[in-house]
Design an enzyme around this catalytic site. Structure first.
Site, mmCIF file in Angstrom:
data_model
loop_
_atom_site.group_PDB
_atom_site.id
_atom_site.type_symbol
_atom_site.label_atom_id
_atom_site.label_comp_id
_atom_site.label_asym_id
_atom_site.label_seq_id
_atom_site.Cartn_x
_atom_site.Cartn_y
_atom_site.Cartn_z
ATOM 1 N N CYS A 1 -4.670 -5.033 13.265
ATOM 2 C CA CYS A 1 -4.499 -3.580 13.167
ATOM 3 C C CYS A 1 -5.789 -2.790 13.368
ATOM 4 O O CYS A 1 -5.784 -1.723 13.971
ATOM 5 C CB CYS A 1 -3.885 -3.239 11.819
ATOM 6 S SG CYS A 1 -2.463 -4.249 11.396
ATOM 7 N N CYS B 1 -4.687 0.084 9.885
ATOM 8 C CA CYS B 1 -3.596 -0.367 9.026
ATOM 9 C C CYS B 1 -3.283 0.677 7.958
ATOM 10 O O CYS B 1 -4.102 1.537 7.627
ATOM 11 C CB CYS B 1 -3.943 -1.711 8.396
ATOM 12 S SG CYS B 1 -2.535 -2.506 7.580
ATOM 13 N N ASP B 2 -2.113 0.528 7.390
ATOM 14 C CA ASP B 2 -1.420 1.596 6.665
ATOM 15 C C ASP B 2 -2.254 2.411 5.691
ATOM 16 O O ASP B 2 -2.301 3.640 5.760
ATOM 17 C CB ASP B 2 -0.240 1.005 5.891
ATOM 18 C CG ASP B 2 0.773 0.329 6.793
ATOM 19 O OD1 ASP B 2 0.564 0.329 8.018
ATOM 20 O OD2 ASP B 2 1.755 -0.209 6.278
ATOM 21 N N LYS B 3 -2.918 1.755 4.734
ATOM 22 C CA LYS B 3 -3.538 2.509 3.646
ATOM 23 C C LYS B 3 -4.851 3.153 4.051
ATOM 24 O O LYS B 3 -5.332 4.067 3.368
ATOM 25 C CB LYS B 3 -3.753 1.603 2.425
ATOM 26 C CG LYS B 3 -2.478 0.912 1.960
ATOM 27 C CD LYS B 3 -1.314 1.877 1.802
ATOM 28 C CE LYS B 3 -0.005 1.151 1.547
ATOM 29 N NZ LYS B 3 0.492 0.350 2.687
ATOM 30 N N CYS C 1 0.824 -1.997 13.811
ATOM 31 C CA CYS C 1 2.216 -2.345 14.102
ATOM 32 C C CYS C 1 2.912 -1.266 14.930
ATOM 33 O O CYS C 1 2.759 -0.071 14.678
ATOM 34 C CB CYS C 1 2.967 -2.582 12.811
ATOM 35 S SG CYS C 1 2.329 -3.983 11.861
ATOM 36 N N SER D 1 8.656 -1.209 3.418
ATOM 37 C CA SER D 1 7.875 -1.100 4.646
ATOM 38 C C SER D 1 8.512 -0.070 5.559
ATOM 39 O O SER D 1 9.725 0.163 5.525
ATOM 40 C CB SER D 1 7.842 -2.465 5.342
ATOM 41 O OG SER D 1 7.428 -2.333 6.676
ATOM 42 N N GLU E 1 5.680 -3.623 -1.218
ATOM 43 C CA GLU E 1 6.766 -3.371 -0.262
ATOM 44 C C GLU E 1 7.721 -4.554 -0.273
ATOM 45 O O GLU E 1 7.305 -5.698 -0.450
ATOM 46 C CB GLU E 1 6.211 -3.169 1.146
ATOM 47 C CG GLU E 1 5.431 -1.886 1.298
ATOM 48 C CD GLU E 1 4.884 -1.694 2.701
ATOM 49 O OE1 GLU E 1 4.420 -0.588 2.984
ATOM 50 O OE2 GLU E 1 4.923 -2.652 3.493
ATOM 51 N N ASP F 1 -0.737 -5.149 5.111
ATOM 52 C CA ASP F 1 0.604 -5.241 4.539
ATOM 53 C C ASP F 1 1.384 -6.370 5.197
ATOM 54 O O ASP F 1 2.078 -7.140 4.534
ATOM 55 C CB ASP F 1 1.353 -3.926 4.745
ATOM 56 C CG ASP F 1 0.797 -2.803 3.902
ATOM 57 O OD1 ASP F 1 -0.391 -2.839 3.578
ATOM 58 O OD2 ASP F 1 1.558 -1.878 3.583
#
Length: 574
Positions: A59, A132-134, A204, A480, A454, A91
């Protein structure tokens, strides 16, 4: 001989002059010169370039390269870049394991660590590279907290993989695990799929949490319009990063602060964009957290109200057909902005860090002929947005349900109660869940988990077993962005803090009624309360370390699951 310390300070060095200027700062300059900086460098504004490069995921993998591009732009514009790094937790890699407890916790650690570097080194501005997400909400949270001129650049989405003639994403791999458990996919097939699903750098590919928040950043105005959507491995990404380096110097010299960009209107625009693209429910947590950093009123009901009036106009996975790279080729996020602004569903006067308004960005949108990713707002894919807020005796503070990827709005069935994700996954793997069940996973909330894991490991397995349209899932954890099906998360108060889920028993009849906005258990009057009076909280899963500290300090999911000092008062929501 002139005094070498009698040089005029650049007026844009609003913070760093106190670090670098004058004879009394000679020791600091000596240290900085030891890293390669010279007098000319230290006479310019100091701009931090924060990366979250890490080798545990694809990511963020291109950020080392992009940081050099950003730094080149900063130097060209007359600033001095100072690169530093922070952490990230994948994640996708940690999903379904104890490691997933670290994911949401990392949001706070990332924001805190960037804040400490910026404060400790008196930086004049910031460019934060995210993937990535966070890392994405963390970047906005820290800019809001510091109110320091800066911007955020998403390092881009991963390309889809190819498996036997079709595009695939990491979502397909998670669902393949369930298909294997159901006997419809061989171990050899799963192994082949895992080898091609993630073909290189980038976050992703579907409208999962990373791409949802990337889009939200453009609608918030804190990312230059059009640059986030350039895929990670597209040759144009380097020029975009350099452009960000030049742009941040304009913000520093003009003292353009995040508080002038991040407003109530821009947050509402971001919520509308999430709803219009069927985005991840994690955006609720993250936008609440950003609002709390800004001291702006925002509550769960605002998400419900905005989503209810906002149709779905983007056909994106997991509920649709396309991925983020398809959206970029179709014309980008600006196409979504055009539909929302033209329909009066987004405030076109909101300003972007690139100096344009959202209305100007929308007006400049150009759709690729024949594109099918974004549809006209008067012919939407769904009449209302991709999420809703439920309340009831199981969620007096609220819960979030995702409304894309399925058509069900009512489910009534017996509760199958599990006290952890692992317990539930074992039951799913043993084919112990049947059509009609309401799968309940509790003690996985922000404090109880801790970390609000998640549940994609479980939800994807249910879909893979063919139960995605036949069961519902309720949890005080999260989902997710790749999750689809009738799934209710963020149930608040969480079980570990005495929420209704704590008193639920196997076989209790649970009702999920989206149209009535209800999540409730059918019990005689007073029974739930009597059970809660007898209930005792479980012992904390962690007695020390970062997860124990987080569990002690974290707020409810309905408040964004933020950490705050024990003595502080919550930010008012109205």
């Amino acid at each position: 001989m002139s005094n070498p310390y009698d040089l005029p300070s650049d007026p844009a060095k609003r913070h760093s002059a106190a670090l670098t200027d004058g004879v009394d700062r000679a020791a600091a300059r000596a240290m900085l010169k030891g890293t390669g900086f010279n007098d000319d460098d230290l006479a310019r504004p100091l701009v931090g370039v924060a990366t979250s490069w890490i080798e545990t995921m694809p990511c963020n993998l291109n950020q080392r390269k992009l940081a050099q591009d950003v730094k080149r732009g900063i130097r060209a514009a007359g600033g001095t870049p100072m690169e530093f790094n922070t952490i990230a937790v994948s994640d996708g890699v940690s999903m379904g394991s104890e490691g997933m407890r670290a994911s949401l916790v990392s949001r706070e650690v990332i924001a805190d660590s960037i804040e400490l570097v910026a404060r400790g080194h008196l930086l004049d501005g910031l460019v934060v590279l995210v993937g990535c997400d966070k890392t994405i909400p963390s970047a906005v949270m820290v800019l809001a907290r510091l109110d320091l001129p800066g911007l955020v650049l998403y390092n881009g989405s991963i390309a889809p993989g190819r498996f036997r003639g079709r595009d695939v994403t990491i979502q397909d791999v998670f669902e393949a695990v369930g298909a294997h458990a159901a006997g419809t996919m061989s171990a050899e097939d799963v192994h082949e799929l895992e080898g091609v699903a993630c073909p290189g750098a980038g976050a992703c590919g579907g409208q999962f949490t990373a791409n949802t928040m990337s889009l939200a950043l453009e609608f918030l105005g804190i990312s230059p319009a059009g640059l986030n959507g350039i895929p990670a491995l597209d040759s144009a990404k380097a020029a975009a990063a350099e452009q960000c380096g030049k742009l941040v110097l304009d913000l520093v010299r003009g003292d353009v602060r995040p508080s002038t960009i991040l407003t109530r209107a821009s947050i509402e625009n971001a919520i509308a964009a999430v709803a219009a693209t069927g985005g991840s429910t994690n955006a609720v947590l993250h936008l609440l957290a950003i609002a709390r950093e800004l001291g702006l009123p925002l509550e769960l009901d605002d998400f419900d109200e905005i989503a209810t009036r906002t149709p779905v106009v983007a056909d994106l996975k997991p509920g649709g057909r396309f991925v983020a790279t398809d959206l970029h080729r179709a014309g980008g996020v600006a196409l979504v902005a055009r539909e929302l602004v033209d329909a009066g569903l987004a405030d076109g006067s909101a300003v972007n860090v690139d100096g344009r308004t959202l209305a100007e960005i929308a007006a400049a949108a150009t759709a690729t002929p024949g594109q099918e990713v974004v549809v006209p707002v008067d012919r939407p894919l769904k009449e209302t947005g991709g999420l809703a807020v439920l309340r009831g005796n199981l969620a007096t503070e609220g819960a979030i349900v995702k409304l894309v990827g399925h058509e069900r709005r009512l489910h009534r069935g017996p509760a199958r109660v599990f006290d952890s994700e692992e317990e539930c996954f074992a039951a799913v793997s043993a084919n112990a869940i049947v059509a009609g069940d309401v799968v309940v996973i509790r003690y996985e909330g922000p404090a109880g988990g801790p970390g609000m894991r998640e549940m994609l490991h479980v939800t994807a397995a249910l879909v893979g077993e063919g139960l995605g349209d036949a069961v519902a899932l309720v949890t005080d954890g999260r989902f997710s962005g790749a999750t689809h099906g009738l799934m209710v998360g963020h149930v608040s108060p969480e079980a570990a803090r005495g929420g209704g889920l704590a008193a639920l028993e196997e076989g209790d009849v649970v009702v999920i009624d989206v149209d009535a906005r209800e999540l409730r258990v059918e019990l005689p009057d007073g029974e739930l309360e009597r059970r809660l009076e007898r209930w005792t909280p479980p012992p904390p899963r962690y007695a020390s370390g970062v997860l124990a500290k987080y569990a002690a300090l974290v707020s409810s999911a309905s408040d964004g699951a933020i950490t705050r000092p024990l003595w502080s008062e919550p930010v008012p929501v109205s």
